[in-house]
Design a protein around this motif. Structure first.
Motif, PDB file in Angstrom:
ATOM      1  N   LEU A  25       0.836  -1.202   0.000  1.00 56.37           N
ATOM      2  CA  LEU A  25       0.000   0.000   0.000  1.00 56.37           C
ATOM      3  C   LEU A  25       0.870   1.251   0.000  1.00 56.37           C
ATOM      4  O   LEU A  25       0.426   2.315   0.375  1.00 56.37           O
ATOM      5  N   LEU A  48       0.132  -2.643   5.845  1.00 53.69           N
ATOM      6  CA  LEU A  48       0.316  -1.484   6.707  1.00 53.69           C
ATOM      7  C   LEU A  48       1.783  -1.067   6.797  1.00 53.69           C
ATOM      8  O   LEU A  48       2.104   0.116   6.817  1.00 53.69           O
ATOM      9  N   THR A  49       2.672  -2.064   6.849  1.00 51.69           N
ATOM     10  CA  THR A  49       4.100  -1.732   6.897  1.00 51.69           C
ATOM     11  C   THR A  49       4.485  -0.933   5.655  1.00 51.69           C
ATOM     12  O   THR A  49       5.197   0.068   5.740  1.00 51.69           O
ATOM     13  N   MET A 108       2.520   0.810   3.795  1.00 51.96           N
ATOM     14  CA  MET A 108       1.867   2.112   3.852  1.00 51.96           C
ATOM     15  C   MET A 108       2.707   3.065   4.697  1.00 51.96           C
ATOM     16  O   MET A 108       2.944   4.220   4.317  1.00 51.96           O
ATOM     17  N   GLY A 109       3.186   2.558   5.824  1.00 56.19           N
ATOM     18  CA  GLY A 109       4.061   3.360   6.674  1.00 56.19           C
ATOM     19  C   GLY A 109       5.318   3.760   5.938  1.00 56.19           C
ATOM     20  O   GLY A 109       5.794   4.894   6.048  1.00 56.19           O
ATOM     21  N   PHE A 110       5.824   2.841   5.136  1.00 56.57           N
ATOM     22  CA  PHE A 110       6.992   3.140   4.330  1.00 56.57           C
ATOM     23  C   PHE A 110       6.721   4.348   3.418  1.00 56.57           C
ATOM     24  O   PHE A 110       7.547   5.249   3.275  1.00 56.57           O
ATOM     25  N   PHE A 129       4.703   6.829   3.974  1.00 59.05           N
ATOM     26  CA  PHE A 129       4.735   8.058   4.777  1.00 59.05           C
ATOM     27  C   PHE A 129       6.168   8.438   5.141  1.00 59.05           C
ATOM     28  O   PHE A 129       6.532   9.611   5.151  1.00 59.05           O
ATOM     29  N   ILE A 130       6.971   7.410   5.483  1.00 58.99           N
ATOM     30  CA  ILE A 130       8.344   7.693   5.895  1.00 58.99           C
ATOM     31  C   ILE A 130       9.127   8.292   4.731  1.00 58.99           C
ATOM     32  O   ILE A 130       9.873   9.263   4.903  1.00 58.99           O
TER      33      ILE A 130
END
Lengths: 343, 389, 309
Positions: A66, A122-123, A125-127, A129-130
Motif C-alpha cells: 500500500l 500497513l508496513t 503504507m508506513g513506508f 509516509f516515511i
C-alpha cells in the motif's frame, strides 16, 4: 518459442505494437486537441510501468503493498537530483534511479519476511509516509514540501520536449517493461514467485529460498516503480510530495485489481481502464447529466467514478482480463458453448 | 489568378485552424471570452471549490449584464482537480488544448500551481489570481513567473507584518507560531525567519499535521514557552480547536491568524475562546461599508446567494474576478494573451477591487504587499487597522 | 520537575482521549475483519455518515422542539444508531452478499469504492459547505490537580471502553459470538454445522455501522467542523487496529491508546525538548508500528495464524 508461450496468440502482439506507434498520428489526424489525449496516454504509459511491477509483487508473489507511490517518489526525486544537481546524463539516471528505488524495495523486503497480509500492507503504507517525510527532511536537495522543478529528458543528444516526443519515450519503455515482466514471470523466477503465492510452505519444501525470492520480488517491483517515477519527473517537469500521496498507492492497487490480479495484461488493461474512466468517460457522463438535469460538477463526478467501479467489481470480480479470457474461450468453443459456464 | 489562389489557400488554412479565426487568440470569439478555472470540487477543499467560482460568477454575471468586456461576455469553465497537482496538470492541459481557453484564473493550491508552471511556459497562457497566497507565486526567478499574476499578499509577508505589528504594540512580547506542516507552513516559516533576523527576536515554532484535531501538546508547549502572542497558520478548523484548547487550559495569549483563518465561522464556532482573535485580511470585510462590499452585498441579494455561503471566501472569488475583468479591459478591444499580460502590468496602486491596492510591473508580479487586520469583538469581526505593509 | 510530570500526564490524558477515537474506529475495522477477513476501507466513511445523520437529526429536532437540550442529543444519538442498523444491513446486502465467494481482495476493493460513493452522496445531499456541529457539553471540562479533560473526551473514553467490553463479551461468551468465530474460522464448515452464515455476516456489518455511528457522533463536535473528509480519519485509525492485532477486540483499545499517546507526547513535550522530533513527528507512529511488527508480526494482542499445508 514453442511450449512456454503455446497458450498465447503471439501474432496479436506486433499488431498491438503497431497500434501504439500509429495511435498518436491517428489522434493528430482526428482531433485538434491531440496534445491533451497524448498527455493522457503518457500518464497511462507511466502508471502502467508501475502497475506491472506492482502486479509482480501482489499478483504473482502475493505480497500486498500500500506504499508503492513511495517507490515512485524515490525514483522521481533520485533522478531529478542526479540529473539536475549532480549533472549525470539522463540515460545514466534512467538506469541508476530505478535500481536505487529497487534497493529501497530490498530494504522493505526485510519486514516482508516477518509479516504478512494486512500487516504487510500497513508496513508498506508506513513506508510511503516515511519516504514522504524523508523527502521533506532532505530539503537541501529536494526543496522540501515546495516541490522541485525537473529538466526535460535528454537521450543520445536528443531532447524530449513536449507530449509528442514524450509519448514515444514513455511507451517504448512501457512496452519493454511489459515484455520483460512477462518473460520474467515465465522463467524460473516467476514460477518461484507463484509457488510462494500459492503456498509458502510448499514452496519452501520444494527448495525455494523464501527470503531470497521475496526480497527479489520487492526489488523488481521497486525497479519498475522507480522507472515510472523517473519518467513522471522528467515528462511533467515538476514533482512534489503531494504528487505521491497515499491515495495514489491505493489507486494503483485498484488499477491492478480492476484489470485482474495475477496477470501482466490484466494490470495493463486495468491501468488503461481506470485512467480513461477518470479523464474521459466520467467527464462525458457528467456533461450529459449537466445538460439533461442541470446537475453541477463536483461530487457527482466521484459518484459516477465510484459507482462504475463498484458495479464493475460486483459483476466482474475477476477483472478485465478475466472477462477477456471468458470471451476468448467462448469464441474458441463456439458453437459448442456449455451455457452454464458463462453466467 | 495566382493571387486569388494563394488568398484562397491562406483562407482555407485559417478555416482549417478553425475556431480561433484570423485575428484573435484562442478563447476569444466575437461575443465571448473563455476563461479556465481549476478548483477542488470533490477533494479536501471542496468548500472553497464551491465558494470561489460562485463569488466569481456573481461579478462576471454583473459585468455580462452590463455589456461585458468590450462587448464580449466573459464565460468561465470550472474544472475539478481535487487539490492534486497531477490532476491539475491534466485538467489544465484539457482546458488549454481541448477547450481552447484564453487565460487561466484562480487555480487553487500552491503545489498545483507550481505543477502547471511548465505548461504555462510552454503555452504562454497567463494565470490571473492563483487562489493561493504563497509568496512563491510571485517569485520572479521561477519558471513561467511572467505569466502568473498574484493578487494576494504572500503568507511570508503576512507573517512578517503580524510579527512586526505585535512587536510594535508590545516590545516585550513573546511570540509563538503554530503552523501546518506543509508548503503553506513552510512559506509562513520563511517569513517568520526573515523577521526574526530583522528584529533580532526569536519565535517559538510548533508544527501540526494537515487534518489534525488534537493540539493539546502544541498549546502546552506554547504555554511553557511563556508566549504572550500566538500566530496561527491554519485554515478554519485549526484556530477554533487551538483557541478552545487554550481556553480550557487557562492559557490566554493574544491569538493572531494568517489570512486563511479570517473566515467568520472561526468567531462563530470558537465562541468565547475566539473573542479578540485578530486575523490578517486581504480585503475590506465583506459586510463593511465600502464601495465594493456594498456592491457585493447588493448583488448577493439580487442573485439570492444563500446566507451560509456569503463570507470572506465567497468575497475572495468576487474581488479576484474584478481584477480579472479589469485586466481583460486593459487588454484592449482585440485581446491577445500578450496584450493581457501587458495590460495587467499597467496596474498601479489600483484599489477598485475592494482589496488592498494592487501594483504590477514587468519585474514584479506580486500584486499586493499589505494586509488589513480584523478582530473579533463580541463575536463579530471588526476592522482594527489600516493597510499595513 | 513537578511541572514536567503534570505536563506529561496532561499529554497522556489527551492522548488517551485521542486514542479512544482511534480505538472506536479501529473496533469497526476489527469486527468486520474478525468475521469476514475483509478490511473495510469504508469504515471512516461510515463514521462520517453517522455524524451527518446525527447533525441533521439534531437540527430538525431543534427546529421543531426549540433549543437543544440533553434529551435532543440523546435522541440524535439513538436516531443515528437506528439509521446505522439499517445502513449496515444494507451495506452487507450490496457488498458482502454478492461477493461472498470472491477473493477477499475484491471485497476490499468494493469497500474502497463504496467509500468514494458514500463521500460523494453525502456531499451531494448535504451540500459543499462544512457544518458546525454542536457539542452536548459545550466546552465544559473538569480539572484534577492541574490536568484538564473535557467532558466530551470523558464520554469518548467511556464509549470506547464500554463498546470494547460489550463486543469482547459478545464474541467470547454468547452463542452468536461463537457462531461468528466459527464463521471466521471456516465459513463452509460453520454453515454445515448449522450456523446461519449470512445472518452472521449481516450482524457483523450492522455492529460495525453502529460503532461507526457512535464514533462519528462523538467525534464531530470535537473536530469543530464537520465535512465529508472526516472519513479520512479512518486511515489514521487503521494503524491502531493493526498495532493492537487485527483479530483482537481489546487490541483496538490497546493500539488506539498507544498511538494516541505517542502522537500527543511527541508533538508536545518531546518536540519541545528535542528540536529534531519536529521533523519526524508525523511518522513516529509508523516507526513504532513497524518496530512492533518486527517483534510481534501479528500485533500486540494478535494471535498467530496457523496455516495448513
Amino acid at each position: 518459442m514453442k511450449g512456454r508461450y503455446a497458450d498465447e496468440n503471439i501474432k496479436w502482439i506486433p499488431a498491438l505494437i503497431g497500434l501504439v506507434i500509429l495511435l498518436p498520428f491517428m489522434l493528430k489526424g482526428i482531433t485538434f486537441s491531440y496534445k491533451y489525449y497524448l498527455y493522457i496516454l503518457n500518464t497511462i504509459g507511466i502508471y502502467l510501468i508501475l502497475t506491472v511491477g506492482l502486479d509482480i509483487l501482489s499478483g504473482y508473489t502475493g505480497l500486498i503493498s500500500l506504499g508503492h507511490a513511495g517507490f515512485m517518489a524515490i525514483g522521481a526525486y533520485t533522478s531529478a537530483i542526479l540529473v539536475d544537481q549532480v549533472g549525470l546524463p539522463f540515460g545514466f539516471s534512467l538506469v541508476l534511479s530505478p535500481i536505487i528505488a529497487g534497493c529501497f524495495g530490498f530494504i522493505i523486503g526485510f519486514p516482508a519476511l516477518r509479516v504478512s497480509g494486512m500487516y504487510l500492507g500497513l508496513t508498506t503504507m508506513g513506508f510511503g509516509f516515511i519516504i514522504r517525510r524523508l523527502i521533506i527532511a532532505l530539503r537541501e536537495w529536494t526543496q522540501g514540501s515546495g516541490g522541485l522543478a525537473v529538466s526535460s529528458p535528454k537521450l543520445f543528444g536528443y531532447t524530449f520536449n513536449g507530449d509528442w516526443a514524450n509519448y514515444f519515450l514513455v511507451w517504448t519503455l512501457a512496452i519493454l517493461s511489459i515484455v520483460a515482466s512477462r518473460r520474467m514471470m515465465k522463467s524460473k523466477v516467476g514460477r518461484a514467485f507463484m509457488a510462494i503465492r500459492d503456498s509458502e510452505q510448499a514452496a519452501e519444501a520444494s527448495g525455494i529460498n523464501l527470503a531470497q525470492y521475496k526480497m527479489m520480488s520487492f526489488f523488481i517491483s521497486g525497479v519498475f516503480a522507480g522507472l515510472a517515477g523517473v519518467l513522471m519527473a522528467h515528462t511533467n517537469h515538476f514533482i512534489s510530495t503531494d504528487h505521491f500521496d497515499n491515495m495514489l498507492s491505493i489507486y494503483f492497487i485498484i488499477m491492478v485489481l480492476v484489470g485482474g490480479i495475477g496477470s501482466i495484461y490484466g494490470a495493463v488493461l486495468g491501468t488503461i481502464f481506470i485512467v480513461l474512466l477518470e479523464n474521459l468517460i466520467v467527464p462525458v457522463i457528467e456533461e450529459w447529466l449537466h445538460v439533461l438535469f442541470q446537475i453541477e460538477a463536483g461530487d457527482i463526478e466521484s459518484l459516477i467514478f465510484g459507482l462504475i467501479m463498484f458495479l464493475f467489481i460486483i459483476f466482474q470480480p475477476t477483472g478485465l482480463y478475466g472477462m477477456w479470457l471468458k470471451i476468448r474461450i467462448y469464441w474458441k468453443l463456439f458453437p459448442f458453448n456449455p451455457k452454464q459456464r458463462f453466467t | 489568378m495566382k493571387k486569388f489562389i494563394s488568398f484562397n489557400l491562406t483562407a482555407s488554412i485559417f478555416f482549417v485552424l478553425g475556431c480561433s479565426g484570423p485575428s484573435g487568440s484562442p478563447g476569444i470569439s466575437d461575443n465571448e471570452i473563455l476563461i479556465g478555472n481549476v478548483q477542488d470540487l470533490s477533494g479536501p477543499m471542496k468548500e472553497l471549490g464551491k465558494l470561489l467560482p460562485s463569488g466569481s460568477n456573481l461579478y462576471l454575471d454583473y459585468v455580462n449584464n452590463n455589456g461585458g468586456v468590450h462587448g464580449r461576455n466573459v464565460r468561465m469553465l470550472v474544472e475539478d482537480a481535487q487539490y492534486n497537482p497531477q490532476k491539475t496538470v491534466a485538467v489544465v492541459k484539457k482546458l488549454i488544448e481541448k477547450e481552447q481557453i484564453f487565460c487561466l484564473y484562480n487555480v487553487i493550491g500552491t503545489s498545483p500551481v507550481e505543477a502547471i508552471r511548465p505548461l504555462l511556459e510552454e503555452s504562454g497562457v497567463p494565470l490571473i489570481a492563483p487562489a493561493t497566497q504563497s509568496g512563491t507565486m510571485s517569485d520572479m526567478s521561477r519558471p513561467a513567473a511572467r505569466y502568473i499574476f498574484h493578487t494576494d499578499t504572500g503568507y511570508d509577508i503576512q507573517a512578517g507584518i503580524l510579527t512586526e505589528y505585535v512587536i510594535k504594540l508590545d516590545p516585550n512580547a513573546v511570540i509563538g507560531v503554530i503552523y501546518q506542516d506543509d508548503d503553506y507552513g513552510d512559506n509562513v516559516l520563511k517569513g517568520i525567519e526573515a523577521i526574526e533576523y530583522e528584529l533580532n527576536i526569536s519565535v517559538q515554532k510548533e508544527a501540526f499535521q494537515r487534518g489534525a484535531t488534537e493540539f493539546s501538546g502544541q498549546v502546552m508547549n506554547l504555554m511553557k514557552g511563556g508566549c504572550t502572542h500566538v500566530i496561527i497558520a491554519g485554515i478554519v478548523k485549526e484556530p477554533i480547536i487551538i483557541m478552545k484548547t487554550a481556553e480550557a487550559m487557562g492559557f490566554s495569549p493574544q491569538f493572531l491568524g494568517i489570512s486563511p483563518t479570517m473566515d467568520h465561522r472561526v468567531a462563530l464556532a470558537a465562541g468565547s475562546a475566539g473573542e479578540g482573535f485578530i486575523a490578517a485580511n486581504f480585503a475590506y470585510l465583506w459586510d463593511s461599508d465600502n464601495e465594493i462590499p456594498n456592491l457585493y452585498r447588493e448583488l448577493c441579494e439580487k442573485a439570492n446567494v444563500p446566507v451560509a455561503m456569503r463570507g470572506m471566501y465567497h468575497y475572495y472569488g468576487f474581488t479576484t474576478a474584478i481584477i480579472l475583468v479589469e485586466g481583460l479591459n486593459r487588454a484592449g478591444k482585440n485581446p491577445t494573451r500578450k496584450k493581457l499580460i501587458r495590460g495587467m502590468e499597467t496596474f498601479n496602486n489600483w484599489n477598485m477591487a475592494g482589496t488592498q491596492p494592487i501594483t504590477y510591473s514587468r519585474n514584479d508580479h506580486a500584486g499586493a504587499e499589505s494586509v488589513i487586520l480584523v478582530q473579533v469583538k463580541d463575536g463579530v469581526q471588526q476592522t482594527i487597522s489600516t493597510w499595513l505593509e | 520537575m513537578n511541572s514536567l510530570f503534570t505536563e506529561i500526564s496532561q499529554e497522556i490524558v489527551s492522548g488517551i482521549a485521542l486514542g479512544s477515537i482511534y480505538a472506536l474506529i479501529a473496533l469497526g475495522f476489527i469486527l468486520i475483519y474478525k468475521a469476514t477477513e475483509v478490511v473495510n476501507f469504508a469504515q471512516g466513511e461510515l463514521m462520517m455518515v453517522g455524524a451527518y445523520v446525527n447533525f441533521f437529526l439534531i437540527q430538525s429536532f431543534t427546529s421543531s422542539m426549540g433549543a437543544p437540550t440533553f434529551l435532543t442529543f440523546i435522541l440524535g444519538l439513538l436516531g443515528s444508531i437506528i439509521f446505522a442498523v439499517l445502513f449496515g444491513w444494507f451495506l452487507d446486502l450490496i457488498i458482502n452478499r454478492p461477493m461472498k465467494d470472491e477473493p477477499v481482495f475484491s471485497i476490499i476493493m468494493a469497500t474502497i469504492s463504496i467509500g468514494i460513493v458514500l463521500r460523494a452522496i453525502v456531499g451531494l445531499i448535504a451540500g459543499p459547505m462544512s457544518l458546525v456541529p454542536k457539542s452536548p457539553f459545550g466546552g465544559a471540562h473538569i480539572q484534577l490537580s492541574g490536568i484538564i479533560i473535557s467532558i466530551l473526551d470523558l464520554f469518548i473514553i467511556g464509549a470506547a471502553i464500554a463498546l470494547v467490553a460489550v463486543f469482547y463479551y459478545f464474541f467470547n461468551k454468547t452463542r452468536w459470538g461463537l457462531a461468528m468465530q466459527a464463521t471466521s474460522e471456516d465459513p463452509i464448515a460453520a454453515e454445515l454445522m448449522g450456523v446461519p452464515v449470512n445472518k452472521v455476516y449481516s450482524l457483523v456489518w450492522i455492529f460495525a455501522a453502529i460503532v461507526a455511528a457512535v464514533s462519528g457522533v462523538l467525534l464531530a463536535p470535537r473536530a469543530a467542523i464537520l465535512d465529508t473528509n472526516m472519513g479520512f480519519l479512518g486511515l489514521k485509525a487503521f494503524p491502531a487496529a493493526v498495532l493492537g492485532g487485527f483479530g483482537s477486540i481489546p487490541g483496538a483499545i490497546v493500539g488506539g491508546v498507544i498511538l494516541g499517546i505517542i502522537e500527543t507526547v511527541s508533538m508536545g513535550t518531546l518536540s519541545f525538548h528535542f528540536q529534531w522530533v519536529k521533523e519526524i513527528n508525523d511518522i513516529i507512529v509508523w516507526i513504532v508500528l513497524i518496530a512492533v511488527l518486527m517483534i510481534r508480526p501479528t500485533g500486540i494482542l494478535g494471535t498467530e495464524e496457523i496455516k495448513k499445508v
